[in-house]
Design an enzyme around this catalytic site. Structure first.
Site, PDB file in Angstrom:
ATOM      1  N   GLU A 154       0.821  -1.220   0.000  1.00  0.00           N
ATOM      2  CA  GLU A 154       0.000   0.000   0.000  1.00  0.00           C
ATOM      3  C   GLU A 154       0.856   1.271   0.000  1.00  0.00           C
ATOM      4  O   GLU A 154       1.472   1.597   1.020  1.00  0.00           O
ATOM      5  CB  GLU A 154      -0.904  -0.014   1.239  1.00  0.00           C
ATOM      6  N   HIS A 213      -8.980   0.584  -0.682  1.00  0.00           N
ATOM      7  CA  HIS A 213      -9.577   1.118   0.537  1.00  0.00           C
ATOM      8  C   HIS A 213     -10.555   2.199   0.121  1.00  0.00           C
ATOM      9  O   HIS A 213     -10.174   3.245  -0.408  1.00  0.00           O
ATOM     10  CB  HIS A 213      -8.501   1.630   1.512  1.00  0.00           C
ATOM     11  N   GLU A 248     -12.140   1.428   4.888  1.00  0.00           N
ATOM     12  CA  GLU A 248     -11.184   1.764   5.945  1.00  0.00           C
ATOM     13  C   GLU A 248     -11.441   3.235   6.282  1.00  0.00           C
ATOM     14  O   GLU A 248     -10.840   4.141   5.704  1.00  0.00           O
ATOM     15  CB  GLU A 248      -9.745   1.550   5.471  1.00  0.00           C
TER      16      GLU A 248
HETATM   17  C1  LER Z   1      -2.615   3.613   6.946  1.00  0.00           C
HETATM   18  O1  LER Z   1      -2.793   4.951   6.722  1.00  0.00           O
HETATM   19  C2  LER Z   1      -3.450   2.800   6.039  1.00  0.00           C
HETATM   20  O2  LER Z   1      -4.046   3.288   5.117  1.00  0.00           O
HETATM   21  C3  LER Z   1      -3.502   1.383   6.311  1.00  0.00           C
HETATM   22  O3  LER Z   1      -4.329   0.746   5.396  1.00  0.00           O
HETATM   23  C4  LER Z   1      -2.123   0.795   6.229  1.00  0.00           C
HETATM   24  O4  LER Z   1      -1.632   0.324   7.400  1.00  0.00           O
HETATM   25 MN    MN Z   2      -5.355   2.120   3.821  1.00  0.00          MN
END
Ligand code: LER
Ligand code: MN
Length: 271
Positions: A154, A213, A248
């Site tokens: 990521e 995400h 997320e």
């Molecule tokens: C952190 O900012 C994030 O987006 C998570 O998905 C990664 O640890």
């Molecule tokens: Mn993330």
């Protein structure tokens, strides 16, 4: 077909972080199922924190997938990163991630390398940090392959890493690897800070993208910020993305509302 997922954190030290559910696995699975989600993404304190039998029962009972498992607790709880100047700490970081890959792999879920990538600085140059990261991803991507799952890498925004911040840098970086089992996680919150054009970045990254995400510009649930989802949805369709778009997001104004808001946005734009 794109699949929907929602995050649950089992890590009290991550309190205030962008995870929708905080009241345990059973609660998260029950609520995700009742709203029609396809999967749950788990942020766990470590590889042994979740009872595998219980998780299997929840997966089967609610007919939900484990969408992914986060590894960030290695950083949050133990201060580990894959690019730490200290070789012993780097090895501990690898051990942690390897075990998280095994935990996820047993449930057909990929592990995510986000904050565990660390950052360059001090005695470690950017080039050295990227070499260390590449070396770790080679090995860990290979480790994930035995479970038939990718490893998700990521890119993060500038306030969380100084290594790889955009999708195109990510694609170039993964091209360096001989292992082709590492795929990018496109986090719309980070992309909103770093990309010139979020939809174009998704479209040009193509099948390098393995997970999304799904969140708004302010890291609240999709619909609570100023993200333009129409072009993002069009880009994901264009690249025939068929992984998870996982919420997320902050549990604001509360977990239930954030969960409902996200699935409504998912159904509107991505279903
Ligand atoms: C952190 O900012 C994030 O987006 C998570 O998905 C990664 O640890
Ligand atoms: Mn993330």
């Amino acid at each position: 077909m794109i699949k929907s997922a929602i995050t649950v954190s089992l890590v009290p030290e991550a309190s205030g972080g962008p995870f929708v559910f905080w009241d345990g696995l059973a609660n998260a699975f029950e609520q995700a199922a009742s709203l029609g989600y396809d999967g749950v993404e788990i942020f766990a304190p470590g590889p042994d924190a979740v009872d595998n039998g219980e998780l299997t029962r929840l997966v089967e009972h609610y007919r939900l997938a484990v969408a992914a498992v986060g590894t960030g607790a290695g950083m949050v709880k133990h201060g580990l990163s894959l690019t730490d100047p200290d070789a012993d700490k780097r090895e501990s970081a690898r051990v942690f991630v390897r075990q998280m890959i095994e935990f996820g792999g047993r449930h057909n879920a990929p592990a995510i390398i986000g904050s565990m990538q660390g950052r360059w600085g001090g005695n470690v140059s950017r080039g050295q940090a990227l070499d260390l990261l590449a070396d770790a991803l080679e090995e860990l991507g290979n480790h994930a392959a035995q479970f038939g799952v990718p490893l998700l890498y990521e890119p993060l925004n500038r306030y969380e890493t100084n290594l790889i911040k955009t999708m195109s840098e990510g694609v170039q970086f993964l091209d360096r690897l001989s292992n082709k089992n590492v795929r990018l996680l496109a986090d719309l919150f980070h992309m909103n800070i770093e990309e010139v054009d979020i939809a174009a970045a998704l479209a040009t990254s193509g099948d390098a993208i393995g997970h999304v995400h799904f969140v708004d510009s302010n890291r609240q649930a999709a619909g609570f910020g100023h993200m333009s989802y129409q072009p993002i949805a069009a880009a994901l369709k264009e690249i025939q993305f068929d992984g998870f778009a996982s919420a997320e997001a902050f549990p604001l104004p509360d977990s239930q509302t954030a969960a409902r808001m996200t699935i409504d946005a998912f159904n509107k734009y991505l279903r």
